[in-house]
Design a protein around this motif. Structure first.
Motif, PDB file in Angstrom:
ATOM      1  N   UNK A  65       0.862  -1.182   0.000  1.00 34.97           N
ATOM      2  CA  UNK A  65       0.000   0.000   0.000  1.00 34.97           C
ATOM      3  C   UNK A  65       0.898   1.233   0.000  1.00 34.97           C
ATOM      4  N   UNK A  66       0.285   2.368  -0.289  1.00 35.54           N
ATOM      5  CA  UNK A  66       0.972   3.652  -0.163  1.00 35.54           C
ATOM      6  C   UNK A  66       0.327   4.364   1.007  1.00 35.54           C
ATOM      7  N   UNK A  67       1.146   4.704   1.997  1.00 40.15           N
ATOM      8  CA  UNK A  67       0.635   5.348   3.207  1.00 40.15           C
ATOM      9  C   UNK A  67       1.545   6.516   3.559  1.00 40.15           C
ATOM     10  N   UNK A 103      -6.357   5.119   4.340  1.00 37.94           N
ATOM     11  CA  UNK A 103      -7.586   5.864   4.126  1.00 37.94           C
ATOM     12  C   UNK A 103      -7.630   7.017   5.118  1.00 37.94           C
ATOM     13  N   UNK A 104      -7.841   8.231   4.609  1.00 40.70           N
ATOM     14  CA  UNK A 104      -7.918   9.433   5.453  1.00 40.70           C
ATOM     15  C   UNK A 104      -6.729   9.551   6.402  1.00 40.70           C
ATOM     16  N   UNK A 105      -5.548   9.308   5.873  1.00 38.93           N
ATOM     17  CA  UNK A 105      -4.293   9.463   6.616  1.00 38.93           C
ATOM     18  C   UNK A 105      -4.119   8.451   7.746  1.00 38.93           C
ATOM     19  N   UNK A 140      -7.482  -0.796  12.974  1.00 40.62           N
ATOM     20  CA  UNK A 140      -6.791   0.445  12.643  1.00 40.62           C
ATOM     21  C   UNK A 140      -5.380   0.322  13.207  1.00 40.62           C
ATOM     22  N   UNK A 141      -4.382   0.615  12.374  1.00 36.83           N
ATOM     23  CA  UNK A 141      -3.001   0.346  12.747  1.00 36.83           C
ATOM     24  C   UNK A 141      -2.249   1.554  13.259  1.00 36.83           C
ATOM     25  N   UNK A 142      -2.743   2.766  13.019  1.00 37.96           N
ATOM     26  CA  UNK A 142      -2.060   3.953  13.552  1.00 37.96           C
ATOM     27  C   UNK A 142      -3.041   5.013  13.969  1.00 37.96           C
TER      28      UNK A 142
END
Length: 125
Positions: free
Chosen positions: A56-58, A103-105, A123-125
């Motif tokens: 993914x791109x995060x 998604x949404x930062x 949710x990871x962060x």
């Protein structure tokens, strides 16, 4: 190959690869395709802990997830230093990681407990 992703003008392939198609060159669990589209090379001078299930791109960085047994991991690619770095805070323990999305930062994932078969959205962060 489990996943393909284009990022910063390069194609990345994630999976359970350890050697190239000729079994002559060591590869990472994430590899990048040359601009000409003819050669694959390692993404990172180090490797991920085990096979990669998803990219993914995060927050402007390439992120990879996967599992080593029933323990999941999430790493980000530091292209400046050409290394993979963990994204998890110390003490965070994940189950087997199936997928991640930004998604949404925020970074979200699907993890699976291999002992029970239960899949969870987190949710990871």
């Amino acid at each position: 190959v489990n996943d393909l992703l284009v990022f910063n003008g390069k194609m990345y392939a994630a999976g359970n690869m350890s050697l190239d198609g000729n079994n002559s060159t060591a590869m990472n669990y994430v590899n990048q395709l040359s601009q000409a589209g003819s050669n694959w090379s390692k993404a990172g001078s180090n490797n991920l802990p085990s096979y990669c299930t998803c990219l993914a791109i995060h927050k402007g960085q390439l992120v990879a997830c996967g599992s080593a047994g029933n323990q999941g991991y999430i790493y980000k690619f530091n292209s400046t230093d050409n290394v993979w770095e963990t994204c998890l805070n110390s003490g965070v323990s994940l189950k087997s990681m199936l997928k991640i999305e930004s998604f949404n930062n925020s970074l979200y994932g699907l993890e699976k407990d291999l002992s029970t078969g239960q899949t969870s959205f987190i949710r990871l962060d």
